[in-house]
Design an enzyme around this catalytic site. Sequence first.
Site, PDB file in Angstrom:
ATOM      1  N   SER A  68      16.762 -36.557  82.420  1.00 36.97           N
ATOM      2  CA  SER A  68      18.056 -36.068  81.963  1.00 36.97           C
ATOM      3  C   SER A  68      17.902 -35.210  80.730  1.00 36.97           C
ATOM      4  O   SER A  68      16.946 -35.352  79.967  1.00 36.97           O
ATOM      5  CB  SER A  68      18.966 -37.248  81.642  1.00 36.97           C
ATOM      6  OG  SER A  68      18.441 -37.908  80.500  1.00 36.97           O
ATOM      7  N   LYS A  69      18.882 -34.330  80.591  1.00 37.91           N
ATOM      8  CA  LYS A  69      18.925 -33.411  79.455  1.00 37.91           C
ATOM      9  C   LYS A  69      18.880 -34.152  78.130  1.00 37.91           C
ATOM     10  O   LYS A  69      18.409 -33.640  77.136  1.00 37.91           O
ATOM     11  CB  LYS A  69      20.240 -32.615  79.515  1.00 37.91           C
ATOM     12  CG  LYS A  69      20.077 -31.219  80.063  1.00 37.91           C
ATOM     13  CD  LYS A  69      21.314 -30.397  79.785  1.00 37.91           C
ATOM     14  CE  LYS A  69      22.222 -30.431  80.998  1.00 37.91           C
ATOM     15  NZ  LYS A  69      23.344 -29.518  80.963  1.00 37.91           N
ATOM     16  N   ARG A  70      19.442 -35.367  78.129  1.00 40.31           N
ATOM     17  CA  ARG A  70      19.499 -36.114  76.882  1.00 40.31           C
ATOM     18  C   ARG A  70      18.108 -36.498  76.387  1.00 40.31           C
ATOM     19  O   ARG A  70      17.872 -36.595  75.210  1.00 40.31           O
ATOM     20  CB  ARG A  70      20.390 -37.348  77.022  1.00 40.31           C
ATOM     21  CG  ARG A  70      21.777 -37.142  76.422  1.00 40.31           C
ATOM     22  CD  ARG A  70      22.710 -38.283  76.736  1.00 40.31           C
ATOM     23  NE  ARG A  70      22.986 -38.324  78.160  1.00 40.31           N
ATOM     24  CZ  ARG A  70      22.813 -39.399  78.921  1.00 40.31           C
ATOM     25  NH1 ARG A  70      22.373 -40.522  78.399  1.00 40.31           N
ATOM     26  NH2 ARG A  70      23.092 -39.358  80.202  1.00 40.31           N
ATOM     27  N   SER A  93      15.070 -34.976  77.542  1.00 41.82           N
ATOM     28  CA  SER A  93      14.026 -33.960  77.626  1.00 41.82           C
ATOM     29  C   SER A  93      14.683 -32.614  77.916  1.00 41.82           C
ATOM     30  O   SER A  93      15.812 -32.566  78.380  1.00 41.82           O
ATOM     31  CB  SER A  93      13.083 -34.327  78.775  1.00 41.82           C
ATOM     32  OG  SER A  93      12.314 -33.210  79.152  1.00 41.82           O
TER      33      SER A  93
END
Length: 496
Positions: free
Chosen positions: A265-267, A269
């Site tokens: 997830s963007k959170r 990486s």
Amino acid sequence: MRTRFAPSPTGFLHVGGLRTALFSYLVAKQTGGEFLVRIEDTDQERSVEGALKNILHTLHWAGLEPDEGVILRKGGIAQEGGKGPYIQSQRLELYRSYAEKLLADGHAYIAFDTKEEIDRMRTRQAQAGVASPKYDASVRMNMRNALTMSAQEVQEKLAGAEPYVIRMKMPAETQVSFEDDIRGVVSFNTRELDDQVLLKSDGFPTYHLAHVVDDHLMDIGIVIRGEEWLPSLPKHVLLFEAFGWRPPRYAHVPLLLNTDRSKLSKRQSSVAVEEFREKGYMPEAFLNFIALLGWNPGTEQEIFSLPMLIEAFSLDRVQKGGAVFDTEKLDWLQGQWVRQLSTEEFSRAILPLVTNQFPKAEYDPLFEQRAHLIQERITFLKEAPSMLQYFYEDPIVKNDLLANAKQKITETMLPDILIFLQETLETVLADEWTQDVLKEKLLSAAKLKGYKHGQVLWPLRAALTGLPFSPGAFEVAAALGRDTTLARIEMAMQSL
Ligand code: GLU
């Protein structure tokens, strides 16, 4: 075999997207087929201006050049090949005609239900304890569609331009089995599936219809795509059957995971290839890393160029389980790729970065020598200017750097040591100024004087670089050249 990469232009290129592009590219190249790029822009609300160009640029950066389809050319975005257009929003009439064929053959039906009606239907199902409410055989006879209305009623609504969709008429209680190239045989029962919308009320197809029509018409031999599409596979297999077409092969590649094994997830990486590019990863290193997400060669080898991947890759060595996206591994590969370059390639790659910061830097043998000194130590090319700074700017050298307890050098010894260095190095002429000659002359002179190696090498290195850590004294002196070396020893003497 013909393969395709089919991104939706909804933003950046996701690392998982680059992986399916890479695997598709490799299979096409291994089999002497073509690698196509098709743009899936049927979700108009999610399409983002500029995303298409960005995705094509990023593919180009990674070295994955399409043979057919949507291609970046000097003049801009082009479409090449005999099976176009390759942008789905330019194929709307085609999808409609195929949806109508399904209507005519009884595999699909028109439905007029509004969003509110469908919401109410779902609520009723939920209240009745249905675990996953959906528009399916259990409810379709209670809804407003061509199965429950007279032909005349349907015609009137169409004539009155009432919005409608075309739905797939999912066969009841049918077992669908299919052999996936990665997962083996997968089986589904149609009872789990809804009457999928194939053509939306805005006239655009859904992914399901467009994928089946396009991959058939574009003669795709194998569809390589993310695992998130696996649950839709039976719909696609049934659609191929309904059209009377042979389905392609399918390979569903595993999910990408964070190091804690949650879904990437963007959170946690970066997930946009563009971000890694901006951070300074080499395309070769990044592609190497991407290839190893879920695939392994079955040997110890870890460094793979694109041609090596074409040789080594095979779908049967792609795992089913999630693949961990480990950026430490990526950094390691990046370092390995820097070391893979020849000194000349490395020098040429860093030259623009170095001249940008130090305009007097230029490409010559001395530059190569300097570059060579840092090539073993660098991870990102953009670190080069700061690592080479002391070659282009005189350092400020402090006495407490020149003196060094570990080397048993006190401040009172420094004047003599510096004079010794100056006198000895002056005897080395410009045309014999190499690492080996410097070493030989300096060490034999030190021996005569009774200096330990460290007592002369530490102050020399420190005077030349101004740094507590750097490559060795002889290497630095050789790469600095005679004049600058002597000038810096002079400066160190002045500073005492
Ligand atoms: N447009 C789909 C996506 O971006 C492509 C899936 C496929 O490769 O078929 O997820």
